[in-house]
Motif scaffolding. Structure first.
Motif, PDB file in Angstrom:
ATOM      1  N   ASP A  68     -21.119   5.300 -14.428  1.00  0.00           N
ATOM      2  CA  ASP A  68     -20.494   5.930 -15.599  1.00  0.00           C
ATOM      3  C   ASP A  68     -18.990   6.077 -15.405  1.00  0.00           C
ATOM      4  O   ASP A  68     -18.205   5.777 -16.307  1.00  0.00           O
ATOM      5  N   ASP A  69     -18.577   6.546 -14.217  1.00  0.00           N
ATOM      6  CA  ASP A  69     -17.149   6.710 -13.929  1.00  0.00           C
ATOM      7  C   ASP A  69     -16.424   5.365 -13.972  1.00  0.00           C
ATOM      8  O   ASP A  69     -15.349   5.248 -14.562  1.00  0.00           O
ATOM      9  N   LEU A  70     -17.031   4.360 -13.354  1.00  0.00           N
ATOM     10  CA  LEU A  70     -16.405   3.034 -13.356  1.00  0.00           C
ATOM     11  C   LEU A  70     -16.290   2.477 -14.765  1.00  0.00           C
ATOM     12  O   LEU A  70     -15.270   1.894 -15.127  1.00  0.00           O
ATOM     13  N   LEU A  71     -17.339   2.647 -15.527  1.00  0.00           N
ATOM     14  CA  LEU A  71     -17.329   2.136 -16.908  1.00  0.00           C
ATOM     15  C   LEU A  71     -16.205   2.786 -17.716  1.00  0.00           C
ATOM     16  O   LEU A  71     -15.488   2.109 -18.452  1.00  0.00           O
ATOM     17  N   ARG A  72     -16.016   4.081 -17.541  1.00  0.00           N
ATOM     18  CA  ARG A  72     -14.940   4.794 -18.231  1.00  0.00           C
ATOM     19  C   ARG A  72     -13.583   4.230 -17.813  1.00  0.00           C
ATOM     20  O   ARG A  72     -12.713   3.967 -18.643  1.00  0.00           O
ATOM     21  N   GLN A  73     -13.408   4.005 -16.512  1.00  0.00           N
ATOM     22  CA  GLN A  73     -12.145   3.475 -16.022  1.00  0.00           C
ATOM     23  C   GLN A  73     -11.908   2.045 -16.501  1.00  0.00           C
ATOM     24  O   GLN A  73     -10.782   1.674 -16.859  1.00  0.00           O
ATOM     25  N   ILE A  74     -12.948   1.248 -16.522  1.00  0.00           N
ATOM     26  CA  ILE A  74     -12.818  -0.137 -16.988  1.00  0.00           C
ATOM     27  C   ILE A  74     -12.479  -0.170 -18.472  1.00  0.00           C
ATOM     28  O   ILE A  74     -11.667  -0.991 -18.915  1.00  0.00           O
ATOM     29  N   ARG A  75     -13.073   0.733 -19.248  1.00  0.00           N
ATOM     30  CA  ARG A  75     -12.726   0.810 -20.678  1.00  0.00           C
ATOM     31  C   ARG A  75     -11.246   1.123 -20.860  1.00  0.00           C
ATOM     32  O   ARG A  75     -10.570   0.560 -21.712  1.00  0.00           O
ATOM     33  N   GLY A  76     -10.744   2.064 -20.038  1.00  0.00           N
ATOM     34  CA  GLY A  76      -9.319   2.405 -20.106  1.00  0.00           C
ATOM     35  C   GLY A  76      -8.449   1.221 -19.744  1.00  0.00           C
ATOM     36  O   GLY A  76      -7.432   0.955 -20.395  1.00  0.00           O
ATOM     37  N   MET A  77      -8.855   0.497 -18.718  1.00  0.00           N
ATOM     38  CA  MET A  77      -8.103  -0.682 -18.309  1.00  0.00           C
ATOM     39  C   MET A  77      -8.135  -1.748 -19.409  1.00  0.00           C
ATOM     40  O   MET A  77      -7.118  -2.379 -19.706  1.00  0.00           O
ATOM     41  N   THR A 105      -8.436  -1.216 -22.582  1.00  0.00           N
ATOM     42  CA  THR A 105      -7.563  -0.745 -23.653  1.00  0.00           C
ATOM     43  C   THR A 105      -6.111  -1.085 -23.334  1.00  0.00           C
ATOM     44  O   THR A 105      -5.372  -1.556 -24.204  1.00  0.00           O
ATOM     45  N   ASN A 106      -5.712  -0.859 -22.065  1.00  0.00           N
ATOM     46  CA  ASN A 106      -4.335  -1.192 -21.666  1.00  0.00           C
ATOM     47  C   ASN A 106      -4.060  -2.688 -21.828  1.00  0.00           C
ATOM     48  O   ASN A 106      -3.000  -3.079 -22.333  1.00  0.00           O
ATOM     49  N   VAL A 107      -4.969  -3.523 -21.401  1.00  0.00           N
ATOM     50  CA  VAL A 107      -4.799  -4.975 -21.522  1.00  0.00           C
ATOM     51  C   VAL A 107      -4.723  -5.360 -23.001  1.00  0.00           C
ATOM     52  O   VAL A 107      -3.895  -6.192 -23.405  1.00  0.00           O
ATOM     53  N   ASN A 108      -5.561  -4.749 -23.819  1.00  0.00           N
ATOM     54  CA  ASN A 108      -5.549  -5.010 -25.261  1.00  0.00           C
ATOM     55  C   ASN A 108      -4.205  -4.647 -25.877  1.00  0.00           C
ATOM     56  O   ASN A 108      -3.665  -5.376 -26.703  1.00  0.00           O
ATOM     57  N   GLN A 109      -3.667  -3.495 -25.476  1.00  0.00           N
ATOM     58  CA  GLN A 109      -2.370  -3.065 -25.992  1.00  0.00           C
ATOM     59  C   GLN A 109      -1.264  -4.042 -25.581  1.00  0.00           C
ATOM     60  O   GLN A 109      -0.397  -4.376 -26.384  1.00  0.00           O
ATOM     61  N   MET A 110      -1.310  -4.511 -24.325  1.00  0.00           N
ATOM     62  CA  MET A 110      -0.307  -5.477 -23.875  1.00  0.00           C
ATOM     63  C   MET A 110      -0.424  -6.788 -24.651  1.00  0.00           C
ATOM     64  O   MET A 110       0.586  -7.392 -25.022  1.00  0.00           O
ATOM     65  N   ALA A 111      -1.653  -7.217 -24.917  1.00  0.00           N
ATOM     66  CA  ALA A 111      -1.846  -8.455 -25.683  1.00  0.00           C
ATOM     67  C   ALA A 111      -1.325  -8.278 -27.108  1.00  0.00           C
ATOM     68  O   ALA A 111      -0.699  -9.187 -27.669  1.00  0.00           O
ATOM     69  N   THR A 156       5.214  -6.964 -17.571  1.00  0.00           N
ATOM     70  CA  THR A 156       5.938  -7.253 -16.335  1.00  0.00           C
ATOM     71  C   THR A 156       4.965  -7.660 -15.232  1.00  0.00           C
ATOM     72  O   THR A 156       3.772  -7.351 -15.286  1.00  0.00           O
ATOM     73  N   ILE A 157       5.502  -8.329 -14.231  1.00  0.00           N
ATOM     74  CA  ILE A 157       4.703  -8.726 -13.069  1.00  0.00           C
ATOM     75  C   ILE A 157       4.095  -7.490 -12.412  1.00  0.00           C
ATOM     76  O   ILE A 157       2.932  -7.503 -12.008  1.00  0.00           O
ATOM     77  N   ASP A 158       4.871  -6.405 -12.318  1.00  0.00           N
ATOM     78  CA  ASP A 158       4.363  -5.177 -11.704  1.00  0.00           C
ATOM     79  C   ASP A 158       3.137  -4.654 -12.444  1.00  0.00           C
ATOM     80  O   ASP A 158       2.156  -4.227 -11.828  1.00  0.00           O
ATOM     81  N   LYS A 159       3.182  -4.682 -13.761  1.00  0.00           N
ATOM     82  CA  LYS A 159       2.056  -4.196 -14.560  1.00  0.00           C
ATOM     83  C   LYS A 159       0.832  -5.084 -14.350  1.00  0.00           C
ATOM     84  O   LYS A 159      -0.289  -4.596 -14.190  1.00  0.00           O
ATOM     85  N   LEU A 160       1.048  -6.394 -14.320  1.00  0.00           N
ATOM     86  CA  LEU A 160      -0.071  -7.326 -14.107  1.00  0.00           C
ATOM     87  C   LEU A 160      -0.652  -7.184 -12.701  1.00  0.00           C
ATOM     88  O   LEU A 160      -1.877  -7.244 -12.525  1.00  0.00           O
TER      89      LEU A 160
END
Length: 126
Positions: free
Chosen positions: A61-70, A72-78, A89-93
């Protein structure tokens, strides 16, 4: 009115009784529940295994929550990259890659726990 109207009483020798008590204690159930579940063909796991499975479930459950957040971040960057043509940025990737490796390691540890439980069940069933 009781749902269960029949009472069963039977005798056991010392060894049978001790084995029953060990299994009841290991299951964490009452003797009555243990016997009824055994008759119903329910797989009765020891309390320790149930605790491990609950912990694995919480970790998933904890991992799934964290993966969803990640995600969302990738979606926002796209979305930003598509709208403005500006890439992350390379740092973000690299941060995302590090998070992904962490999640991969966590999942592998959980799968190892699950495999150990399955292996224990297979050995007990033989």
């Amino acid at each position: 009115m009781r749902k269960r109207e029949y009472q069963v009483k039977f005798r056991m020798n010392q060894e049978e009784y001790e084995r029953l008590q060990e299994k009841v204690i290991a299951s964490g159930q009452t003797q009555r529940s243990f016997i009824i579940n055994a008759l119903a063909g329910v797989v009765i796991a020891p309390r320790e295994e149930i605790d491990v499975l609950k912990n694995i479930n919480k970790n998933f459950d904890d991992l799934l929550r964290q993966i969803r957040g990640m995600a969302t971040n990738v979606n926002q960057m796209a979305h930003i990259a598509n709208g403005t043509g500006v890439l992350a940025t390379i740092d973000k990737l690299e941060d995302i890659a590090d998070q992904n490796n962490y999640f991969k390691k966590e999942c592998e540890e959980m799968w190892q726990s699950i495999r150990r439980l399955i292996s224990q069940q297979n050995h007990m069933g033989q």
